[in-house]
Enzyme design. Structure first.
Site, mmCIF file in Angstrom:
data_model
loop_
_atom_site.group_PDB
_atom_site.id
_atom_site.type_symbol
_atom_site.label_atom_id
_atom_site.label_comp_id
_atom_site.label_asym_id
_atom_site.label_seq_id
_atom_site.Cartn_x
_atom_site.Cartn_y
_atom_site.Cartn_z
ATOM 1 N N PRO A 253 -27.815 -17.167 -46.725
ATOM 2 C CA PRO A 253 -26.934 -17.306 -47.883
ATOM 3 C C PRO A 253 -27.261 -16.180 -48.855
ATOM 4 O O PRO A 253 -28.431 -15.969 -49.171
ATOM 5 C CB PRO A 253 -27.332 -18.672 -48.465
ATOM 6 C CG PRO A 253 -28.726 -18.909 -47.992
ATOM 7 C CD PRO A 253 -28.887 -18.167 -46.700
ATOM 8 N N CYS B 103 -34.775 -20.324 -54.602
ATOM 9 C CA CYS B 103 -34.237 -19.270 -55.465
ATOM 10 C C CYS B 103 -35.157 -19.035 -56.668
ATOM 11 O O CYS B 103 -35.475 -19.970 -57.403
ATOM 12 C CB CYS B 103 -32.830 -19.628 -55.941
ATOM 13 S SG CYS B 103 -32.140 -18.341 -56.991
ATOM 14 N N LYS C 158 -33.977 -24.803 -47.464
ATOM 15 C CA LYS C 158 -34.459 -23.409 -47.413
ATOM 16 C C LYS C 158 -35.402 -23.214 -48.589
ATOM 17 O O LYS C 158 -35.043 -23.479 -49.738
ATOM 18 C CB LYS C 158 -33.276 -22.440 -47.497
ATOM 19 C CG LYS C 158 -33.709 -20.975 -47.526
ATOM 20 C CD LYS C 158 -32.476 -20.066 -47.363
ATOM 21 C CE LYS C 158 -32.847 -18.584 -47.371
ATOM 22 N NZ LYS C 158 -32.994 -18.038 -48.729
ATOM 23 N N ASN D 210 -37.737 -16.334 -42.094
ATOM 24 C CA ASN D 210 -36.859 -15.423 -42.831
ATOM 25 C C ASN D 210 -37.667 -14.392 -43.621
ATOM 26 O O ASN D 210 -38.660 -14.723 -44.244
ATOM 27 C CB ASN D 210 -35.967 -16.246 -43.787
ATOM 28 C CG ASN D 210 -35.196 -15.399 -44.788
ATOM 29 O OD1 ASN D 210 -35.300 -15.621 -45.992
ATOM 30 N ND2 ASN D 210 -34.436 -14.443 -44.332
ATOM 31 N N GLY E 227 -30.970 -11.688 -43.835
ATOM 32 C CA GLY E 227 -30.233 -11.453 -45.081
ATOM 33 C C GLY E 227 -29.788 -10.011 -45.168
ATOM 34 O O GLY E 227 -28.771 -9.615 -44.590
HETATM 35 C C1 LIG Z 1 -27.986 -10.420 -53.038
HETATM 36 C C2 LIG Z 1 -28.770 -11.609 -52.563
HETATM 37 C C3 LIG Z 1 -28.322 -12.888 -52.843
HETATM 38 C C4 LIG Z 1 -29.042 -14.011 -52.396
HETATM 39 N N1 LIG Z 1 -28.529 -15.272 -52.609
HETATM 40 C C5 LIG Z 1 -29.162 -16.349 -52.060
HETATM 41 C C6 LIG Z 1 -28.586 -17.653 -52.110
HETATM 42 O O1 LIG Z 1 -27.466 -17.858 -52.619
HETATM 43 N N2 LIG Z 1 -29.297 -18.672 -51.564
HETATM 44 C C7 LIG Z 1 -30.517 -18.481 -50.953
HETATM 45 O O2 LIG Z 1 -31.122 -19.437 -50.450
HETATM 46 N N3 LIG Z 1 -31.057 -17.264 -50.872
HETATM 47 C C8 LIG Z 1 -30.412 -16.194 -51.385
HETATM 48 N N4 LIG Z 1 -30.938 -14.951 -51.224
HETATM 49 C C9 LIG Z 1 -32.170 -14.775 -50.409
HETATM 50 C C10 LIG Z 1 -31.795 -14.518 -48.931
HETATM 51 O O3 LIG Z 1 -31.110 -15.623 -48.376
HETATM 52 C C11 LIG Z 1 -33.060 -14.233 -48.099
HETATM 53 O O4 LIG Z 1 -33.898 -15.344 -48.165
HETATM 54 C C12 LIG Z 1 -33.805 -13.013 -48.593
HETATM 55 O O5 LIG Z 1 -32.925 -11.931 -48.842
HETATM 56 C C13 LIG Z 1 -34.886 -12.563 -47.577
HETATM 57 O O6 LIG Z 1 -34.305 -12.244 -46.334
HETATM 58 P P1 LIG Z 1 -34.071 -10.709 -45.886
HETATM 59 O O7 LIG Z 1 -35.402 -10.012 -46.044
HETATM 60 O O8 LIG Z 1 -33.602 -10.813 -44.475
HETATM 61 O O9 LIG Z 1 -33.045 -10.136 -46.824
HETATM 62 C C14 LIG Z 1 -30.253 -13.829 -51.684
HETATM 63 C C15 LIG Z 1 -30.699 -12.529 -51.415
HETATM 64 C C16 LIG Z 1 -29.976 -11.428 -51.815
HETATM 65 C C17 LIG Z 1 -30.480 -10.047 -51.477
#
Ligand SMILES: Cc1cc2nc3c(=O)[nH]c(=O)nc-3n(C[C@H](O)[C@H](O)[C@H](O)COP(=O)(O)O)c2cc1C
Length: 355
Positions: free
Chosen positions: A17, A110, A154, A218, A242
């Site tokens: 997400p 978050c 999460k 993740n 993500g």
């Molecule tokens: C722009 C952005 C928005 C995000 N919004 C959410 C969200 O709405 N809900 C959530 O659980 N995590 C959110 N995250 C965290 C991601 O879901 C993920 O946990 C995080 O980016 C780490 O994964 P990655 O290293 O693959 O990016 C967000 C991350 C980014 C970069």
């Protein structure tokens, strides 16, 4: 229970997400170019998170409705919700369940101040009793909608420091089907490398709980091959990605969209990911730019203001699609000035004509 989690092929891959990123427009692209018959039961989509308190307000619900729109091709799709008020979580999840989602995920990770100050998101790591009540409330909401869909959480490895134990133990006292762990603390945001070594500790806690809870790792996954390697090395059931999907609607097909030179035509090949056949490389620059135009058109149709979102939301996608080839920088600068899909299409077409 209609629990899609139990039917997934392992390892499975989850679209993270991401607020203002994995909206209906980008998910449409990721589903169209990345989901196919072969990986249908191996790729799970998440919506951006949505405020439970907001959904409980008649006017705010209308404004938030776009977050909860999805197409059949995206299934299985999980709606993510955040909040700290169990009564509102119950009401909101009654509504969400009635929309036909395959599952509901609760955000307990978050780190954003606006979320933390409500006692929601990662703040729940500090109030495990409330976190448990919230899981119960989400189940109650689903039940009162006459539905029977799974609930997942999460979260992160801790708030200020690693506190997997007792935090994860507390969560496991409730009925959850899967647990996604972003392998950093809330304080670390995404500023340090994700620590995948913690997966082992969490796996043991799940095993000791005697419950069948799927574990999804993740953090910092680059591509599908990296996701599969991590699942096999650390032994988690699924991997969530993500930022790795930015600018790559082909992600779940295993495509590599990093190129160093312009290729005139697509060169799809078939490779393997584990036992699964996948399309590997190579998306041409033209294909990538055409995808950018298509993505922008859908954004304009579904989301652009005066509807829901400012067109500037698209600009972080421009940065991701337009790089790594000759002339990318100049093209990006031009695209940053645009205000709608028509302008984007015109600029991209002009660029492609000169190639
Ligand atoms: C722009 C952005 C928005 C995000 N919004 C959410 C969200 O709405 N809900 C959530 O659980 N995590 C959110 N995250 C965290 C991601 O879901 C993920 O946990 C995080 O980016 C780490 O994964 P990655 O290293 O693959 O990016 C967000 C991350 C980014 C970069």
């Amino acid at each position: 229970m209609k629990n899609f989690w139990t039917k997934l092929k392992k390892p499975f891959f989850c679209l993270a997400p991401m607020s203002d990123v994995t909206d209906i427009a980008f998910r449409y692209m990721l589903a169209k170019y990345g989901k196919n018959r072969e990986n249908k039961n191996q790729v799970v989509f998440w919506t951006e998170f949505v405020s439970a308190d907001g959904l409980c307000n008649k006017f705010a619900r209308k404004k938030l409705a776009h977050i909860l729109k999805f197409s059949e091709r995206e299934r299985p799709i999980v709606a993510q919700v955040f909040g700290a008020n169990p009564e509102n979580m119950k009401k909101a999840c009654q509504y969400i369940a009635s929309l036909g989602f395959d599952g509901i995920d609760i955000n307990m990770g978050c780190p954003d101040k606006s979320v933390i100050n409500q006692g929601a998101g990662a703040a729940l790591i500090k109030t495990p009793e409330l976190a448990r009540k919230i899981i119960q409330a989400v189940h109650a909401g689903i039940k009162s909608a006459g539905c029977d869909i799974p609930v997942s959480v999460k979260t992160r490895i801790g708030f200020k420091k690693e506190e997997i134990n007792p935090w994860i133990e507390e969560l496991l006292k409730e009925d959850i089907s899967s647990l996604t762990i972003h392998l950093r603390t809330a304080k670390e945001l995404s500023l340090v490398p994700a620590n995948w070594d913690y997966i082992e500790k969490i796996k043991k806690i799940i095993k000791n709980s005697g419950k069948e809870v799927l574990l999804i790792g993740n953090g910092d996954v680059k591509d599908l091959k990296d996701a599969e390697d991590k699942a096999s090395k650390y032994g988690c059931d699924g991997v969530m990605i993500g930022r790795g999907v930015f600018g790559n609607p082909w992600f779940f097909n295993g495509a590599d969209v990093n190129f160093s030179s312009l290729r005139p035509s697509p060169e799809y090949g078939v490779g393997t990911l584990g036992k699964q056949k996948i399309h590997t490389s190579s998306v041409s620059v033209a294909e990538k730019l055409e995808a950018l135009v298509e993505h922008t058109q859908i954004f304009d149709k579904e989301l652009s203001k005066p509807k829901h979102k400012n067109f500037d939301v698209m600009k972080k996608h421009f940065k991701a699609y337009v790089n790594g080839f000759d002339g990318a920088k100049e093209l990006r600068i031009k695209l940053m000035e645009t205000k709608n899909a028509k302008e984007v299409e015109k600029i991209v077409n002009k660029f492609l004509e000169t190639q």
